[in-house]
Design a protein around this motif. Sequence first.
Motif, short mmCIF file in Angstrom:
data_model
loop_
_atom_site.label_atom_id
_atom_site.label_comp_id
_atom_site.label_asym_id
_atom_site.label_seq_id
_atom_site.Cartn_x
_atom_site.Cartn_y
_atom_site.Cartn_z
N GLY A 208 0.80 -1.23 0.00
CA GLY A 208 0.00 0.00 0.00
C GLY A 208 0.83 1.27 0.00
O GLY A 208 0.27 2.38 0.03
N ARG A 209 2.15 1.14 -0.04
CA ARG A 209 3.00 2.33 -0.07
C ARG A 209 2.89 3.06 -1.41
O ARG A 209 2.75 2.41 -2.45
CB ARG A 209 4.46 1.94 0.17
N ARG A 210 2.98 4.37 -1.35
CA ARG A 210 3.00 5.15 -2.58
C ARG A 210 4.37 5.02 -3.22
O ARG A 210 5.40 5.20 -2.56
CB ARG A 210 2.69 6.62 -2.30
N ILE A 211 4.39 4.72 -4.50
CA ILE A 211 5.67 4.54 -5.21
C ILE A 211 5.77 5.64 -6.26
O ILE A 211 5.10 5.62 -7.30
CB ILE A 211 5.74 3.16 -5.88
N SER A 212 6.60 6.63 -5.99
CA SER A 212 6.76 7.75 -6.91
C SER A 212 7.74 7.38 -8.02
O SER A 212 8.35 6.30 -8.00
CB SER A 212 7.29 8.97 -6.15
N ALA A 213 7.92 8.29 -8.96
CA ALA A 213 8.84 8.03 -10.08
C ALA A 213 10.28 7.88 -9.61
O ALA A 213 11.08 7.17 -10.22
CB ALA A 213 8.73 9.16 -11.11
N ILE A 214 10.60 8.54 -8.50
CA ILE A 214 11.99 8.49 -8.01
C ILE A 214 12.20 7.34 -7.03
O ILE A 214 13.35 6.97 -6.74
CB ILE A 214 12.38 9.83 -7.35
N SER A 215 11.13 6.74 -6.54
CA SER A 215 11.26 5.68 -5.53
C SER A 215 12.17 4.53 -5.96
O SER A 215 13.00 4.07 -5.17
CB SER A 215 9.89 5.14 -5.15
N PRO A 216 12.04 4.02 -7.19
CA PRO A 216 12.93 2.91 -7.58
C PRO A 216 14.40 3.27 -7.47
O PRO A 216 15.21 2.48 -6.95
CB PRO A 216 12.51 2.63 -9.03
N LEU A 249 20.57 -3.29 -8.84
CA LEU A 249 19.72 -3.60 -9.99
C LEU A 249 18.47 -4.38 -9.56
O LEU A 249 17.38 -4.16 -10.11
CB LEU A 249 20.51 -4.40 -11.02
N SER A 250 18.61 -5.27 -8.60
CA SER A 250 17.48 -6.06 -8.14
C SER A 250 16.42 -5.18 -7.49
O SER A 250 15.22 -5.31 -7.77
CB SER A 250 17.96 -7.13 -7.15
N VAL A 251 16.84 -4.27 -6.61
CA VAL A 251 15.90 -3.38 -5.94
C VAL A 251 15.27 -2.42 -6.94
O VAL A 251 14.06 -2.15 -6.88
CB VAL A 251 16.60 -2.61 -4.80
N LEU A 252 16.06 -1.92 -7.86
CA LEU A 252 15.53 -1.03 -8.90
C LEU A 252 14.44 -1.73 -9.70
O LEU A 252 13.36 -1.17 -9.94
CB LEU A 252 16.67 -0.59 -9.83
#
Length: 265
Positions: A208-216, A249-252
């Motif tokens: 449920g977390r908001r994932i912004s464009a910069i989050s990755p 890379l995996s987290v991204l």
Amino acid sequence: MRSFFTKFATMSLHHNISATILTLNEESRIGACIDSLAGIADEIIVVDSGSTDSTVSICRSKGCRVVERPMKGYGAQRQYATSLASHTYVLAIDADEELSPAVRDTLMALKREGFSHRGYAFSRLNFYCGQPVKHCGWYPDTQVRLFDRRYANWNLRGVDERVIFHDNVEPYQVDGDILHYRCATPEEFAATEEAHARIDAGQIARSGRRISAISPWWNAVKAFMRCYVGQGAWMDGDMGREISRRRFLSVLHAYRLARVATSEK
């Protein structure tokens, strides 16, 4: 007299160990894993999630009980394997792991003397392309792997699954390491990390977390710095740098997939 024999039989049963192994196309490793359990496991239960190589036939030839079940996340798969155990104490081991001689000695002593704890924790020595890794957050990588299944079960996380206890149990730390051969090649490691990223993405999306464009990018950089600096990967030279890069890379990838999934709802 009958109650005495009943009690004796129960005590003897508690000295037995059921080993559980999850498999998927592990023909190159599974034999050594099973061999390391000789004299330790009184039964070996293999839950296979669709191997297309000779994994299943190798397991059966070595006397394992094999049950086939689609993968539904590592936690759920481990809990299912535990539910099939005949004995009270369950030893969970991965197909790419082996018990070191020190761990074998400790477990043999426990089988002779009986179990005085409800859970036992092990250090895990991870290998990258045949080389032991002492940093990167990979050591001691302590995990509970032997437990009384009446008082514990696995959480249902897709990856990074853990044994959880029903009360305030403090696991006993066992001497020696479980040997974990994570990969034979950098390509194999990359493929494993990518598979884990897909599972992580589902968990992130469901949080449920908001994932912004910069989050990755933000989370990937944090993961790299935590591994390379915080966990001392820089002390492992080129190997540590590659592990840190792959973590980035995996987290991204995980956050990008999660962002796509949440935006489609």
